[in-house]
Design a protein around this motif. Structure first.
Motif, PDB file in Angstrom:
ATOM      1  N   PHE A   1       0.871  -0.794  -0.138  1.00  0.00           N
ATOM      2  CA  PHE A   1      -0.099   0.444  -0.301  1.00  0.00           C
ATOM      3  C   PHE A   1       0.865   1.218   0.124  1.00  0.00           C
ATOM      4  CE2 PHE A   1       0.462  -1.240   4.014  1.00  0.00           C
ATOM      5  CZ  PHE A   1       0.649  -0.092   5.165  1.00  0.00           C
ATOM      6  N   SER A   2       0.451   2.346  -0.830  1.00  0.00           N
ATOM      7  CA  SER A   2       1.120   3.888  -0.666  1.00  0.00           C
ATOM      8  C   SER A   2       0.143   4.320  -0.125  1.00  0.00           C
ATOM      9  CB  SER A   2       1.364   4.006  -1.840  1.00  0.00           C
ATOM     10  OG  SER A   2       2.163   5.267  -2.319  1.00  0.00           O
ATOM     11  N   ILE A   3       0.312   5.305   0.790  1.00  0.00           N
ATOM     12  CA  ILE A   3      -0.682   6.635   0.873  1.00  0.00           C
ATOM     13  C   ILE A   3       0.266   7.885   1.135  1.00  0.00           C
ATOM     14  CG2 ILE A   3      -0.364   5.421   3.280  1.00  0.00           C
ATOM     15  CD1 ILE A   3      -3.531   7.574   3.583  1.00  0.00           C
ATOM     16  N   PHE A   4       0.056   9.246   0.695  1.00  0.00           N
ATOM     17  CA  PHE A   4       0.697  10.145   0.973  1.00  0.00           C
ATOM     18  C   PHE A   4       0.914  10.534   2.395  1.00  0.00           C
ATOM     19  CE2 PHE A   4       1.311  10.701  -3.606  1.00  0.00           C
ATOM     20  CZ  PHE A   4       2.879  11.867  -3.906  1.00  0.00           C
ATOM     21  N   HIS A   5       2.001  11.453   2.090  1.00  0.00           N
ATOM     22  CA  HIS A   5       1.777  11.699   3.707  1.00  0.00           C
ATOM     23  C   HIS A   5       2.930  13.399   3.696  1.00  0.00           C
ATOM     24  CE1 HIS A   5       5.137  12.716   7.480  1.00  0.00           C
ATOM     25  NE2 HIS A   5       3.729  12.366   7.587  1.00  0.00           N
ATOM     26  N   MET A   6       1.121  14.177   3.676  1.00  0.00           N
ATOM     27  CA  MET A   6       1.483  15.777   4.069  1.00  0.00           C
ATOM     28  C   MET A   6       1.447  16.342   2.613  1.00  0.00           C
ATOM     29  SD  MET A   6       4.778  16.558   7.193  1.00  0.00           S
ATOM     30  CE  MET A   6       3.529  18.391   6.624  1.00  0.00           C
ATOM     31  N   GLY A   7       1.032  15.058   1.556  1.00  0.00           N
ATOM     32  CA  GLY A   7       1.612  15.746   0.833  1.00  0.00           C
ATOM     33  C   GLY A   7       2.351  16.160  -0.369  1.00  0.00           C
TER      34      GLY A   7
ATOM     35  N   SER B   1       3.263  -3.166   3.763  1.00  0.00           N
ATOM     36  CA  SER B   1       3.008  -4.394   3.355  1.00  0.00           C
ATOM     37  C   SER B   1       2.270  -5.007   4.063  1.00  0.00           C
ATOM     38  CB  SER B   1       3.927  -4.572   1.800  1.00  0.00           C
ATOM     39  OG  SER B   1       4.934  -5.702   2.870  1.00  0.00           O
ATOM     40  N   PHE B   2       1.441  -6.165   3.343  1.00  0.00           N
ATOM     41  CA  PHE B   2       0.808  -7.237   4.049  1.00  0.00           C
ATOM     42  C   PHE B   2       1.219  -8.752   2.928  1.00  0.00           C
ATOM     43  CE2 PHE B   2      -2.858  -3.931   3.931  1.00  0.00           C
ATOM     44  CZ  PHE B   2      -2.609  -3.767   5.376  1.00  0.00           C
ATOM     45  N   GLY B   3       2.305  -9.788   3.960  1.00  0.00           N
ATOM     46  CA  GLY B   3       2.525 -10.706   3.374  1.00  0.00           C
ATOM     47  C   GLY B   3       2.522 -11.955   3.927  1.00  0.00           C
ATOM     48  N   ARG B   4       0.814 -11.983   4.309  1.00  0.00           N
ATOM     49  CA  ARG B   4       0.815 -13.572   4.806  1.00  0.00           C
ATOM     50  C   ARG B   4      -0.584 -13.841   4.183  1.00  0.00           C
ATOM     51  NH1 ARG B   4       2.577 -12.741   9.757  1.00  0.00           N
ATOM     52  NH2 ARG B   4       1.403 -12.577  11.012  1.00  0.00           N
ATOM     53  N   ALA B   5      -1.353 -14.090   2.880  1.00  0.00           N
ATOM     54  CA  ALA B   5      -2.064 -14.179   2.182  1.00  0.00           C
ATOM     55  C   ALA B   5      -2.402 -15.888   2.214  1.00  0.00           C
ATOM     56  CB  ALA B   5      -2.235 -13.270   0.761  1.00  0.00           C
ATOM     57  N   THR B   6      -4.248 -16.597   2.047  1.00  0.00           N
ATOM     58  CA  THR B   6      -3.954 -17.149   1.514  1.00  0.00           C
ATOM     59  C   THR B   6      -5.798 -17.229   0.992  1.00  0.00           C
ATOM     60  OG1 THR B   6      -5.828 -17.001   3.938  1.00  0.00           O
ATOM     61  CG2 THR B   6      -3.570 -18.231   3.931  1.00  0.00           C
TER      62      THR B   6
ATOM     63  N   VAL C   1      -1.929  12.742   6.407  1.00  0.00           N
ATOM     64  CA  VAL C   1      -2.177  11.181   5.420  1.00  0.00           C
ATOM     65  C   VAL C   1      -3.425  11.720   5.185  1.00  0.00           C
ATOM     66  CG1 VAL C   1      -2.971   9.012   6.006  1.00  0.00           C
ATOM     67  CG2 VAL C   1      -1.930  10.624   8.238  1.00  0.00           C
ATOM     68  N   ASP C   2      -3.618  11.643   3.712  1.00  0.00           N
ATOM     69  CA  ASP C   2      -3.862  11.570   2.401  1.00  0.00           C
ATOM     70  C   ASP C   2      -5.380  10.389   3.027  1.00  0.00           C
ATOM     71  OD1 ASP C   2      -5.479  12.134   0.368  1.00  0.00           O
ATOM     72  OD2 ASP C   2      -4.113  11.694  -1.006  1.00  0.00           O
ATOM     73  N   ASP C   3      -6.836  10.603   2.134  1.00  0.00           N
ATOM     74  CA  ASP C   3      -7.478   9.934   1.990  1.00  0.00           C
ATOM     75  C   ASP C   3      -7.547   8.628   0.763  1.00  0.00           C
ATOM     76  OD1 ASP C   3      -9.839   8.815   3.344  1.00  0.00           O
ATOM     77  OD2 ASP C   3     -10.695   9.270   1.722  1.00  0.00           O
ATOM     78  N   SER C   4      -6.965   8.761   0.229  1.00  0.00           N
ATOM     79  CA  SER C   4      -6.451   7.522  -1.285  1.00  0.00           C
ATOM     80  C   SER C   4      -5.465   6.775  -0.784  1.00  0.00           C
ATOM     81  CB  SER C   4      -6.393   8.639  -2.787  1.00  0.00           C
ATOM     82  OG  SER C   4      -6.342   7.939  -3.464  1.00  0.00           O
ATOM     83  N   VAL C   5      -5.669   5.800  -0.835  1.00  0.00           N
ATOM     84  CA  VAL C   5      -5.047   4.754  -0.843  1.00  0.00           C
ATOM     85  C   VAL C   5      -4.534   3.555  -2.441  1.00  0.00           C
ATOM     86  CG1 VAL C   5      -3.502   2.623   0.642  1.00  0.00           C
ATOM     87  CG2 VAL C   5      -4.731   4.891   1.750  1.00  0.00           C
TER      88      VAL C   5
END
Length: 208
Positions: A50-56, A63-68, A191-195
């Motif tokens: 995931f990527s989210i803007f900090h202070m614009g 990241s998330f690393g455990r998936a099933t 922190v931006d709202d868009s991810v």
């Protein structure tokens, strides 16, 4: 004599056995040539970034690393395929341990109450020979909303040990965290709202 030098006979032995050890699986990039059937997520080769803007001014990534999960793959009619994936939210990873702990806390993901996120496809639309839009229900932080993943098929290779097919995909998506009740610092300039999401996934054919 340099004690780290490799004797000539050892080099010859390595050259003799290297071709077998370095054998490469053939990669097929045509999805229509891949076997249809049931597949399971390969957890060691699947992650969500995931990527989210900090202070614009700069994107902050984690990241998330455990998936099933599972993939019912129809190579001839991809629109009939279906995918279902669960993400362990406690597998959140960031460059800062302080930020990671904050994300896991009740003020953000609240992983004690909501330990996993899930995505289940509802429709698939083919956009080219190797790409498609996968629309489905994303459940995050106890809220379910429709999300569309823009997916790309990279290729298929067979496991050298048992012949099981492996399929590789990438996907991207954009969502608003406020849609899922994740409003921490939303109205501050922090922190931006868009991810933005980047998903790298590998699925292994179920062999009976």
């Amino acid at each position: 004599m340099n004690r780290f030098a490799i004797p000539a006979f050892a080099v010859a032995a390595l050259l003799t056995i290297a071709p077998a050890g370095a054998q490469q699986a053939t990669v097929i990039t045509d999805p229509a040539a891949a076997p249809s059937g049931k597949y399971s997520v390969h957890p060691d080769h699947t992650q969500v970034v995931f990527s989210i803007f900090h202070m614009g001014i700069s994107p902050y990534m984690g990241s998330f690393g455990r998936a099933t999960g599972t993939l019912d793959f129809d190579s001839k009619t991809p629109e009939k395929s279906a995918v279902s994936v669960d993400i362990d939210m406690t597998s959140t990873s960031t460059a800062s341990e302080e930020i990671r702990n904050q994300l896991l806390s009740a003020s953000v993901f609240d992983t004690t109450k909501f330990p996993k996120a899930s995505f289940k496809s509802t429709s698939i639309r083919k956009t080219s020979e190797n790409t498609g839009d996968i629309t489905g229900d994303l459940t995050l932080h106890g809220v379910t909303k429709p999300v569309t993943l823009h997916a790309r098929f990279h290729g298929m290779a067979q496991n050298m040990s048992n012949g099981a097919a492996r399929l590789g995909f990438s996907a991207t998506a954009e969502l608003k965290r406020s849609d899922f009740g994740l409003t921490f610092m939303r109205w501050a300039p922090m922190v931006d709202d868009s991810v933005d999401l980047l998903i790298e996934a590998e699925f292994v054919q179920d062999k009976k």
